[in-house]
Motif scaffolding. Structure first.
Motif, PDB file in Angstrom:
ATOM      1  N   ALA A 151      14.669  47.723  39.278  1.00  0.00           N
ATOM      2  CA  ALA A 151      15.870  46.834  38.921  1.00  0.00           C
ATOM      3  C   ALA A 151      17.005  47.545  37.918  1.00  0.00           C
ATOM      4  N   GLY A 152      16.370  48.162  36.992  1.00  0.00           N
ATOM      5  CA  GLY A 152      17.250  48.524  35.878  1.00  0.00           C
ATOM      6  C   GLY A 152      17.699  49.772  36.560  1.00  0.00           C
ATOM      7  N   THR A 153      17.011  50.637  37.122  1.00  0.00           N
ATOM      8  CA  THR A 153      17.771  51.945  37.956  1.00  0.00           C
ATOM      9  C   THR A 153      18.820  51.538  38.912  1.00  0.00           C
ATOM     10  N   VAL A 154      18.649  50.537  39.751  1.00  0.00           N
ATOM     11  CA  VAL A 154      19.970  50.089  40.615  1.00  0.00           C
ATOM     12  C   VAL A 154      21.165  49.523  39.756  1.00  0.00           C
ATOM     13  N   LEU A 155      20.530  48.744  38.863  1.00  0.00           N
ATOM     14  CA  LEU A 155      21.636  48.159  37.916  1.00  0.00           C
ATOM     15  C   LEU A 155      22.449  49.409  37.090  1.00  0.00           C
ATOM     16  N   GLY A 156      21.847  50.248  36.460  1.00  0.00           N
ATOM     17  CA  GLY A 156      22.456  51.366  35.884  1.00  0.00           C
ATOM     18  C   GLY A 156      23.168  52.310  36.733  1.00  0.00           C
ATOM     19  N   ALA A 157      22.847  52.519  38.013  1.00  0.00           N
ATOM     20  CA  ALA A 157      23.459  53.209  38.954  1.00  0.00           C
ATOM     21  C   ALA A 157      24.791  52.768  39.294  1.00  0.00           C
ATOM     22  N   GLY A 158      24.733  51.269  39.575  1.00  0.00           N
ATOM     23  CA  GLY A 158      25.908  50.535  39.944  1.00  0.00           C
ATOM     24  C   GLY A 158      26.809  50.452  38.789  1.00  0.00           C
ATOM     25  N   LEU A 159      26.606  50.533  37.675  1.00  0.00           N
ATOM     26  CA  LEU A 159      27.478  50.274  36.520  1.00  0.00           C
ATOM     27  C   LEU A 159      27.829  51.887  36.330  1.00  0.00           C
ATOM     28  N   THR A 175      11.043  36.567  31.133  1.00  0.00           N
ATOM     29  CA  THR A 175      12.298  36.982  30.480  1.00  0.00           C
ATOM     30  C   THR A 175      12.303  38.232  30.019  1.00  0.00           C
ATOM     31  N   ALA A 176      11.105  38.594  29.302  1.00  0.00           N
ATOM     32  CA  ALA A 176      11.035  39.833  28.992  1.00  0.00           C
ATOM     33  C   ALA A 176      11.354  41.068  30.017  1.00  0.00           C
ATOM     34  N   VAL A 177      10.822  40.902  31.173  1.00  0.00           N
ATOM     35  CA  VAL A 177      10.925  41.859  32.186  1.00  0.00           C
ATOM     36  C   VAL A 177      12.501  42.145  32.542  1.00  0.00           C
ATOM     37  N   ALA A 178      13.199  40.769  32.561  1.00  0.00           N
ATOM     38  CA  ALA A 178      14.351  40.658  33.034  1.00  0.00           C
ATOM     39  C   ALA A 178      15.388  41.320  32.001  1.00  0.00           C
ATOM     40  N   LEU A 179      15.054  41.234  30.580  1.00  0.00           N
ATOM     41  CA  LEU A 179      15.818  41.806  29.655  1.00  0.00           C
ATOM     42  C   LEU A 179      15.497  43.193  29.596  1.00  0.00           C
ATOM     43  N   PHE A 180      14.270  43.641  29.664  1.00  0.00           N
ATOM     44  CA  PHE A 180      14.217  45.311  29.814  1.00  0.00           C
ATOM     45  C   PHE A 180      14.795  45.841  31.084  1.00  0.00           C
ATOM     46  N   ALA A 181      15.113  44.888  32.102  1.00  0.00           N
ATOM     47  CA  ALA A 181      15.840  45.723  33.224  1.00  0.00           C
ATOM     48  C   ALA A 181      17.287  45.947  32.965  1.00  0.00           C
ATOM     49  N   VAL A 182      17.722  44.953  32.311  1.00  0.00           N
ATOM     50  CA  VAL A 182      19.269  44.896  31.860  1.00  0.00           C
ATOM     51  C   VAL A 182      19.345  46.029  30.865  1.00  0.00           C
ATOM     52  N   ALA A 183      18.532  46.223  29.831  1.00  0.00           N
ATOM     53  CA  ALA A 183      18.378  47.035  28.825  1.00  0.00           C
ATOM     54  C   ALA A 183      18.393  48.560  29.434  1.00  0.00           C
ATOM     55  N   TYR A 184      17.285  48.669  30.416  1.00  0.00           N
ATOM     56  CA  TYR A 184      17.282  49.886  30.986  1.00  0.00           C
ATOM     57  C   TYR A 184      18.549  50.416  31.729  1.00  0.00           C
ATOM     58  N   GLY A 185      19.430  49.484  32.432  1.00  0.00           N
ATOM     59  CA  GLY A 185      20.351  49.897  33.246  1.00  0.00           C
ATOM     60  C   GLY A 185      21.433  50.334  32.342  1.00  0.00           C
ATOM     61  N   LEU A 186      21.734  49.616  31.033  1.00  0.00           N
ATOM     62  CA  LEU A 186      22.667  49.913  30.158  1.00  0.00           C
ATOM     63  C   LEU A 186      22.369  51.337  29.443  1.00  0.00           C
ATOM     64  N   CYS A 187      21.164  51.611  29.266  1.00  0.00           N
ATOM     65  CA  CYS A 187      20.544  52.814  28.621  1.00  0.00           C
ATOM     66  C   CYS A 187      20.841  54.099  29.511  1.00  0.00           C
ATOM     67  N   THR A 188      20.629  53.980  30.917  1.00  0.00           N
ATOM     68  CA  THR A 188      20.784  55.010  31.901  1.00  0.00           C
ATOM     69  C   THR A 188      22.210  55.250  31.984  1.00  0.00           C
ATOM     70  N   ALA A 189      22.909  54.215  31.875  1.00  0.00           N
ATOM     71  CA  ALA A 189      24.670  54.582  31.939  1.00  0.00           C
ATOM     72  C   ALA A 189      25.090  55.265  30.593  1.00  0.00           C
ATOM     73  N   ALA A 190      24.266  55.139  29.752  1.00  0.00           N
ATOM     74  CA  ALA A 190      24.540  56.048  28.355  1.00  0.00           C
ATOM     75  C   ALA A 190      23.749  57.365  28.355  1.00  0.00           C
ATOM     76  N   PHE A 191      23.224  57.612  29.526  1.00  0.00           N
ATOM     77  CA  PHE A 191      22.703  59.169  29.496  1.00  0.00           C
ATOM     78  C   PHE A 191      21.050  59.059  28.860  1.00  0.00           C
ATOM     79  N   VAL A 192      20.378  58.045  28.826  1.00  0.00           N
ATOM     80  CA  VAL A 192      19.354  58.037  28.182  1.00  0.00           C
ATOM     81  C   VAL A 192      18.204  58.567  29.346  1.00  0.00           C
ATOM     82  N   PRO A 193      17.411  59.517  29.347  1.00  0.00           N
ATOM     83  CA  PRO A 193      16.518  59.742  30.516  1.00  0.00           C
ATOM     84  C   PRO A 193      15.792  58.953  30.846  1.00  0.00           C
TER      85      PRO A 193
END
Length: 269
Positions: free
Chosen positions: A137-145, A96-114
């Protein structure tokens, strides 16, 4: 024979108005219907014009700017980089922590977090294997978003602005060779991740080559940062030194390739 009684006829009295004869109901309805239809037509026309304004390319671009500004403000307020010092909340663990981190990772990259900061955090929090899975997973999610936001909100307003030689050349390269171009962009570090996503959305590239190129091309550099983050406690370890060396060499190689290809890109405009 009896004489019929005379019917009294009202005689108008001076100074007094006689009441007008009531209008038939059918005539009243017939006069009201055009007025109602005219008012309804005006309302429909106003709604159509308002809808066109709200859905116009400039309005959607303004909405995109507002969304990105709000996301950047949220990043400044919540400071996701504190994960490196404070760690992940102890009440959330495992997959669960890994999945939540991946989602947060994607949202942060879409908001220009390095991404390097997030990759280091993934390695420090979850180790090399789980951290790499969460980061990819977060990279692909953030890129798609980012790609979806740029494609649906900003593309129509920004495409007419592609007039410079460099811009036209980059647009042509991404449109004709989407997968190969994105794969090269991801392999070379130093290229801003979020900015490249929104720029790719303006091109004619499809979703599938963009996401495939992002997922495959991001593995080497992401792994290097994740491994460096997982072994940051011992900076003299072979894993940390190898990761840091790979990051430095790939950065130099990417800069050299970009320098050599700049003339070819200009000639292709």
């Amino acid at each position: 024979m009896p004489v019929p009684a005379a019917v009294p006829v009202p005689v108008p009295v001076p100074g007094h108005d006689t009441a007008p004869a009531p209008m038939p109901v059918t005539a009243s309805v017939a006069l009201t219907a055009p007025v109602v239809s005219s008012v309804a037509g005006r309302r429909d026309g106003l709604a159509l014009r308002a809808g066109r304004v709200l859905l116009s390319p400039r309005s959607r671009l303004a909405l995109l700017v507002a969304v990105l500004a709000s996301a950047a403000s949220a990043v400044v307020v919540y400071e996701p980089q504190r994960l490196l010092s404070a760690g992940w909340p102890p009440q959330v663990g495992g997959a669960t922590a890994v999945a939540l981190f991946a989602v947060a990772y994607g949202l942060c990259t879409a908001a220009f977090v390095p991404r390097p900061l997030l990759n280091l955090a993934a390695g420090a929090l979850f180790g090399s294997h789980a951290g790499l899975a969460a980061a990819i997973a977060g990279t692909v999610l953030g890129a798609g978003l980012s790609f979806a936001l740029g494609r649906h909100l900003g593309r129509e307003a920004l495409r007419p602005l592609l007039r410079g030689r460099w811009l036209k050349a980059a647009d042509g390269q991404l449109s004709r060779h989407g997968f190969r171009s994105v794969l090269a962009l991801r392999l070379f570090p130093g290229i801003p991740f979020a900015a490249s996503n929104y720029c790719a959305a303006v091109s004619r590239m499809g979703y599938l080559p963009f996401l495939l190129g992002t997922g495959l091309g991001s593995v080497p550099n992401t792994a290097a940062y994740v491994f460096a983050g997982s072994s940051a406690a011992s900076p003299t370890s072979p894993v940390f030194l190898a990761s840091a060396g790979f990051i430095a060499v790939s950065a130099l190689f990417g800069a050299a390739v970009a320098w050599c290809k700049r003339h070819r890109l200009t000639r292709g405009a």
